[in-house]
Enzyme design. Structure first.
Site, PDB file in Angstrom:
ATOM      1  N   CYS A 230      27.094  25.636  48.347  1.00 44.75           N
ATOM      2  CA  CYS A 230      26.812  24.472  49.193  1.00 44.75           C
ATOM      3  C   CYS A 230      25.444  23.828  48.955  1.00 44.75           C
ATOM      4  O   CYS A 230      25.229  23.126  47.974  1.00 44.75           O
ATOM      5  CB  CYS A 230      26.975  24.892  50.658  1.00 44.75           C
ATOM      6  SG  CYS A 230      27.075  23.523  51.829  1.00 44.75           S
TER       7      CYS A 230
ATOM      8  N   GLU B 132      33.075  28.186  51.018  1.00 51.60           N
ATOM      9  CA  GLU B 132      32.065  28.885  51.809  1.00 51.60           C
ATOM     10  C   GLU B 132      32.557  28.970  53.254  1.00 51.60           C
ATOM     11  O   GLU B 132      33.131  28.026  53.781  1.00 51.60           O
ATOM     12  CB  GLU B 132      30.749  28.112  51.742  1.00 51.60           C
ATOM     13  CG  GLU B 132      29.616  28.697  52.561  1.00 51.60           C
ATOM     14  CD  GLU B 132      28.414  27.771  52.628  1.00 51.60           C
ATOM     15  OE1 GLU B 132      27.285  28.255  52.472  1.00 51.60           O
ATOM     16  OE2 GLU B 132      28.615  26.550  52.855  1.00 51.60           O
TER      17      GLU B 132
ATOM     18  N   LYS C 206      24.104  33.857  48.841  1.00 50.70           N
ATOM     19  CA  LYS C 206      23.416  32.567  48.777  1.00 50.70           C
ATOM     20  C   LYS C 206      21.905  32.767  48.776  1.00 50.70           C
ATOM     21  O   LYS C 206      21.352  33.487  49.612  1.00 50.70           O
ATOM     22  CB  LYS C 206      23.854  31.724  49.982  1.00 50.70           C
ATOM     23  CG  LYS C 206      23.387  30.286  49.988  1.00 50.70           C
ATOM     24  CD  LYS C 206      24.024  29.587  51.187  1.00 50.70           C
ATOM     25  CE  LYS C 206      23.729  28.102  51.214  1.00 50.70           C
ATOM     26  NZ  LYS C 206      24.417  27.452  52.355  1.00 50.70           N
TER      27      LYS C 206
END
Length: 552
Positions: free
Chosen positions: A407, A295, A356
């Site tokens: 994440c 990321e 995301k």
């Protein structure tokens, strides 16, 4: 009788609130010690077996108390746990760290109040354990989307309790660990009268039967051992895939991890990819089928910057396979951004992508930004507000469809599960922990990935800018990992698992059932208290009532 009633009424305010009396100090000490033991169960210390002991002390500290007094004792115990467990927030600022701990501790205060009520019911170890699921459910959703970090399950990345994840996910792991702790608390409470029998005051309790003690001890021992009996999915791997992992490192630290010059992070990851390509040509590494960058592995939007696009194109063409590039890109409206994983093909360039869905509050977006920015200048460092994605992370890359998770999302049960339900394998976690490098966040996040691997019977590949990058097999074992704050790369062979565990199939059902049980126990305890019904006397209750009288 009237005189005793007046005396009890006079004592009631001291139970409901107010400063602690000397009689309350042992309970406070137990709560603080329980919080510390629970913290030590989490990575990087990783003394997982201390989790039940910490929960036992936290439970005994509030057992039999008035709900309001239990709340503040529980709050202080939570503070003792969360203060070190969330110390990784300090790079953002001590005020942010303390504020987060103070707010999150409120959930434990509510838990403690509820636990104080249900410990007056028969079978209270079960009801208290169910209440922990309620607390974790609430924390994972409120406020501003929730903060499901440091759930009890996430202290059990590779322990005897981990296999429960294949049956009921993280909620069932939490429940098993907490039930082990509450049974231990009940065991200690049941032993108290026998120990008290050594003094003249306790001679009356000398005849307490041993069978309750034996049953409780059996439960404490059986719960972790039963984890080994959880059946593994029977489907054999359908093949394997070679995955290249790139960890490029960053030039700065903390909030300034990007350094003073643009494109350094991008260049670091591109250079490592060129190095991997050289290693393949020289026979020092196997040729990967696909490559994963972390990321935020490019600090420049490749859609808007021709230079960034050329750097990525050159690296991808050199390695000759699709690369999943982590980028922060500008939304078409020009006023927002997206945290995106882009499949970059060596021939056609950027293609499919995953945005995301679970965004970090005060990291990727600022709730109530217009209000907060008037007196907290630091919120402007977040820059453009991020927008969440709207689709699952299944991305076709070479011979496989990977399940992309970004994440922070690895902490959310439903986000990981929805991606697995697409049939994607392996799970690929792109993460950027650069702000929190060398804190306890990277090992905590690795433990979450271990749990997810077992929960869904999927290998998990983690690519991090600064570490920890890792490969976790479907049994939750860490087969390869990097150090932090170093440049690294590897090609790992990953089995392709495509079956579904029971946890994958049932989803949130165990969490809902256990939460309803916990909420129902509180409702029953409140109803009994209002009706003035006589309270049952389970093992050790006499000692608990004696302790309550002393506390009053």
């Amino acid at each position: 009788m009237a005189q005793r009633t007046v005396q009890q009424q006079e004592r009631t305010p001291a139970v409901a609130g107010g400063p602690p009396s000397p009689r309350a100090l042992p309970r406070l000490a137990a709560s603080l010690a329980g919080g510390v033991l629970l913290y030590l169960a989490f990575p990087p210390t990783g003394l997982w077996f201390l989790a039940p002991a910490g929960i036992a002390l936290l439970t005994l500290a509030v057992r039999g108390l008035h709900a309001r007094r239990a709340a503040w004792i529980g709050y202080l115990g939570a503070f003792a746990f969360l203060l070190p467990a969330l110390v990784w927030v300090r790079p953002i600022g001590d005020d942010a760290w303390l504020a987060l701990v103070a707010i999150e501790s409120l959930f434990w205060a509510a838990l403690a109040a509820g636990a104080a009520l249900v410990t007056r019911l028969r079978g209270w170890p079960l009801w208290v354990a169910a209440l922990w699921i309620v607390q974790e459910w609430l924390r994972g959703r409120f406020p501003v989307g929730g903060f499901p970090w440091v759930r009890v399950a996430f202290s059990q990345g590779g322990t005897p309790f981990t296999p429960y994840a294949a049956l009921g996910g993280a909620p069932l792991v939490t429940f098993a660990v907490v039930l082990c702790g509450t049974l231990l608390a009940a065991l200690l409470a049941a032993l108290a009268p026998r120990l008290a029998a050594l003094s003249p005051r306790g001679e009356r309790a000398a005849g307490t039967p041993l069978w309750p003690v034996a049953c409780l001890l059996a439960g404490v021992v059986a719960l972790p051992l039963l984890g080994y009996a959880v059946p593994r999915p029977g489907a054999a791997p359908s093949g394997s895939v070679r995955v290249g992992v790139i960890q490029g490192d960053v030039p700065g630290e903390g909030m300034g991890f990007l350094g003073d010059r643009p494109a350094v992070v991008l260049r670091n990851h591109a250079d490592q990819t060129h190095e991997l390509a050289r290693a393949v040509r020289e026979g020092r590494a196997a040729r990967p089928d696909l490559v994963i960058w972390p990321e935020n592995s490019t600090d420049i939007d490749p859609y808007r910057s021709a230079g960034a696009r050329e750097v990525i194109d050159a690296a991808v063409r050199d390695i000759g396979v699709p690369v999943l590039v982590g980028a922060v890109v500008r939304h078409p409206d020009g006023e927002h951004r997206m945290t995106r994983g882009i499949v970059w093909d060596p021939v056609s360039g950027p293609g499919a992508f995953y945005d995301k869905r679970r965004l970090v509050p005060f990291g990727e977006f600022v709730p109530f930004k217009d209000l907060l920015s008037t007196f907290i200048a630091r919120v402007d460092l977040v820059g453009l507000q991020s927008l969440p994605g709207t689709r699952d992370g299944d991305l076709k890359m070479g011979p496989v469809t990977v399940g992309a998770v970004e994440c922070y999302e690895v902490a959310f049960d439903d986000t990981v599960r929805s991606t697995v339900l697409t049939g994607a394998t392996p799970i690929v976690v792109q993460t950027n922990n650069a702000t929190y490098a060398l804190t306890n966040l990277p090992p905590q996040q690795l433990a979450m990935s271990q749990l997810r691997a077992v929960e869904h019977d999927r290998p998990v590949v983690i690519a991090a800018t600064t570490g920890i990058s890792a490969y976790v097999d479907p049994a939750g074992r860490v087969r390869w990992r990097t150090a932090e704050r170093v440049k690294d790369m590897a090609v790992i062979t990953v089995p392709l698992q495509s079956g579904r565990t029971l946890a994958t199939r049932v989803g949130a059902l165990p969490e809902w059932v256990l939460s309803l049980i916990g909420a129902g126990a509180v409702a029953l305890a409140v109803a009994r208290r209002r009706a003035g019904a006589p309270e049952p006397s389970p093992e050790g209750t006499e000692a608990a009532h004696d302790s309550e009288e002393e506390d009053r």
